[in-house]
Design a protein around this motif. Structure first.
Motif, PDB file in Angstrom:
ATOM      1  N   ILE A  54     159.597  28.277  91.399  1.00 20.05           N
ATOM      2  CA  ILE A  54     159.118  27.430  92.478  1.00 20.05           C
ATOM      3  C   ILE A  54     159.188  25.943  92.156  1.00 20.05           C
ATOM      4  O   ILE A  54     158.135  25.760  91.455  1.00 20.05           O
ATOM      5  CB  ILE A  54     157.932  28.098  93.285  1.00 20.05           C
ATOM      6  CG1 ILE A  54     158.131  29.559  93.537  1.00 20.05           C
ATOM      7  CG2 ILE A  54     157.650  27.351  94.566  1.00 20.05           C
ATOM      8  CD1 ILE A  54     156.944  30.370  94.068  1.00 20.05           C
ATOM      9  N   ASN A  58     157.985  22.171  96.771  1.00 24.00           N
ATOM     10  CA  ASN A  58     158.086  23.131  97.821  1.00 24.00           C
ATOM     11  C   ASN A  58     156.448  23.787  98.088  1.00 24.00           C
ATOM     12  O   ASN A  58     156.325  24.747  98.720  1.00 24.00           O
ATOM     13  CB  ASN A  58     158.886  24.164  97.734  1.00 24.00           C
ATOM     14  CG  ASN A  58     160.287  23.927  97.767  1.00 24.00           C
ATOM     15  OD1 ASN A  58     160.691  22.965  98.832  1.00 24.00           O
ATOM     16  ND2 ASN A  58     161.207  24.123  97.097  1.00 24.00           N
ATOM     17  N   SER A 110     159.288  19.475 101.129  1.00 23.38           N
ATOM     18  CA  SER A 110     159.801  20.596 100.948  1.00 23.38           C
ATOM     19  C   SER A 110     161.104  20.565 101.327  1.00 23.38           C
ATOM     20  O   SER A 110     161.860  19.759 102.052  1.00 23.38           O
ATOM     21  CB  SER A 110     159.225  21.535 101.995  1.00 23.38           C
ATOM     22  OG  SER A 110     159.403  21.207 103.081  1.00 23.38           O
ATOM     23  N   ASP A 111     162.234  21.376 100.673  1.00 20.79           N
ATOM     24  CA  ASP A 111     163.555  21.580 100.940  1.00 20.79           C
ATOM     25  C   ASP A 111     163.912  22.083 102.050  1.00 20.79           C
ATOM     26  O   ASP A 111     164.846  21.805 102.859  1.00 20.79           O
ATOM     27  CB  ASP A 111     164.042  22.370  99.739  1.00 20.79           C
ATOM     28  CG  ASP A 111     164.233  21.583  98.449  1.00 20.79           C
ATOM     29  OD1 ASP A 111     164.290  20.428  98.469  1.00 20.79           O
ATOM     30  OD2 ASP A 111     163.888  22.358  97.352  1.00 20.79           O
ATOM     31  N   ASN A 112     163.283  23.309 102.353  1.00 19.13           N
ATOM     32  CA  ASN A 112     163.487  24.197 103.622  1.00 19.13           C
ATOM     33  C   ASN A 112     162.355  25.158 103.929  1.00 19.13           C
ATOM     34  O   ASN A 112     161.522  25.364 103.067  1.00 19.13           O
ATOM     35  CB  ASN A 112     164.853  25.144 103.071  1.00 19.13           C
ATOM     36  CG  ASN A 112     165.554  25.787 104.484  1.00 19.13           C
ATOM     37  OD1 ASN A 112     164.859  26.723 104.989  1.00 19.13           O
ATOM     38  ND2 ASN A 112     166.662  25.567 104.545  1.00 19.13           N
ATOM     39  N   THR A 114     162.245  28.039 104.644  1.00 19.36           N
ATOM     40  CA  THR A 114     162.127  29.361 103.943  1.00 19.36           C
ATOM     41  C   THR A 114     161.649  29.239 102.345  1.00 19.36           C
ATOM     42  O   THR A 114     161.240  30.208 101.893  1.00 19.36           O
ATOM     43  CB  THR A 114     163.590  29.932 104.032  1.00 19.36           C
ATOM     44  OG1 THR A 114     164.581  28.987 103.269  1.00 19.36           O
ATOM     45  CG2 THR A 114     163.974  30.301 105.268  1.00 19.36           C
ATOM     46  N   LYS A 115     161.552  27.937 102.023  1.00 19.82           N
ATOM     47  CA  LYS A 115     161.159  27.868 100.535  1.00 19.82           C
ATOM     48  C   LYS A 115     159.748  27.199 100.490  1.00 19.82           C
ATOM     49  O   LYS A 115     159.074  27.382  99.454  1.00 19.82           O
ATOM     50  CB  LYS A 115     162.225  27.011  99.797  1.00 19.82           C
ATOM     51  CG  LYS A 115     163.564  27.515  99.748  1.00 19.82           C
ATOM     52  CD  LYS A 115     164.433  26.399  99.023  1.00 19.82           C
ATOM     53  CE  LYS A 115     165.862  27.065  98.880  1.00 19.82           C
ATOM     54  NZ  LYS A 115     166.769  25.839  98.224  1.00 19.82           N
ATOM     55  N   LYS A 192     154.250  31.596 104.857  1.00 27.47           N
ATOM     56  CA  LYS A 192     153.885  31.638 103.373  1.00 27.47           C
ATOM     57  C   LYS A 192     152.709  31.157 102.945  1.00 27.47           C
ATOM     58  O   LYS A 192     152.955  29.831 102.302  1.00 27.47           O
ATOM     59  CB  LYS A 192     155.146  31.084 102.446  1.00 27.47           C
ATOM     60  CG  LYS A 192     156.445  31.933 102.673  1.00 27.47           C
ATOM     61  CD  LYS A 192     157.493  31.581 101.946  1.00 27.47           C
ATOM     62  CE  LYS A 192     158.907  32.296 102.113  1.00 27.47           C
ATOM     63  NZ  LYS A 192     159.829  31.762 101.308  1.00 27.47           N
TER      64      LYS A 192
END
Length: 202
Positions: A54, A58, A110-112, A114-115, A192
């Motif tokens: 990780i 993120n 953050s990239d996305n 979902t990550k 998350k």
């Protein structure tokens, strides 16, 4: 001098029945308050097939000290600004793979969605009320973004869709349709929210 008559006796034979009926009445009509907790679904304990790496960018770090102060990404933040900061992090879309993100696409964030992971850490002396307020703001950030996407796709708020889906009185056929919609929105912004080990002496 005339004798006074004996006072009339009170018939107490039915008093037990009346007391029993009152007891039943109060048991039926009284509402018992229950403590509200945090609704969290814990994932099953399964060892990962491979080691997951990780990236630090993120992870959105939120620390609460014993005085109730928030340190967000190494910056002192007022709790009323926490939700917007969390939304900006989740909705950033830094790697360009998120087609529905409306963030700044900052490559250092953050990239996305979902990550993206939100990490919350408390001090042992943190007040419970502060902890709950911070949790509500972080969950509220997810709900705001999910509501936006649900409005875009289904013209309804996600919170309404989820409430109808979780309602036991909802028709089973309708429930199946709602289940797909709720999962679709949850997959766009998966919640998350990680709690790091509690620290002491902050």
């Amino acid at each position: 001098m005339s004798k006074r008559g004996a006072p009339p006796e009170v018939n107490a034979g039915s008093m037990a029945d009346i007391a029993f009926l009152l007891l039943i009445f109060f048991l039926v009509t009284t509402t018992i308050e229950t403590d509200a907790g945090l609704d969290r679904m814990l994932p099953p304990i399964e060892p990962p097939d491979t080691d997951v790496v990780i990236k630090q960018k993120n992870i959105f770090e939120v620390n609460i000290n014993k005085n109730g102060q928030l340190l967000v990404e190494d910056e002192l933040v007022d709790i009323k600004n926490l939700r917007e900061k969390a939304k900006a992090f989740l909705d950033n879309g830094g790697d360009g793979t998120c087609t529905y993100c409306k963030g700044q696409k900052n490559p250092e964030s953050s990239d996305n969605p979902t990550k993206a992971i939100i990490s919350l850490k408390n001090d042992r002396e943190t007040k419970y009320s502060t902890y709950i307020t911070v949790q509500n703001e972080l969950v509220g950030a997810y709900n705001d973004l999910r509501n936006r996407e649900a409005q875009r796709l289904f013209k309804r708020d996600f919170t309404d869709l989820e409430a109808e889906y979780l309602n036991p009185e909802t028709d089973p056929a309708r429930k199946e349709d709602l289940k797909e919609k709720v999962k679709r929105i949850q997959d766009l912004f998966p919640q998350k929210l990680s709690e790091a080990e509690t620290s002491s002496g902050n």
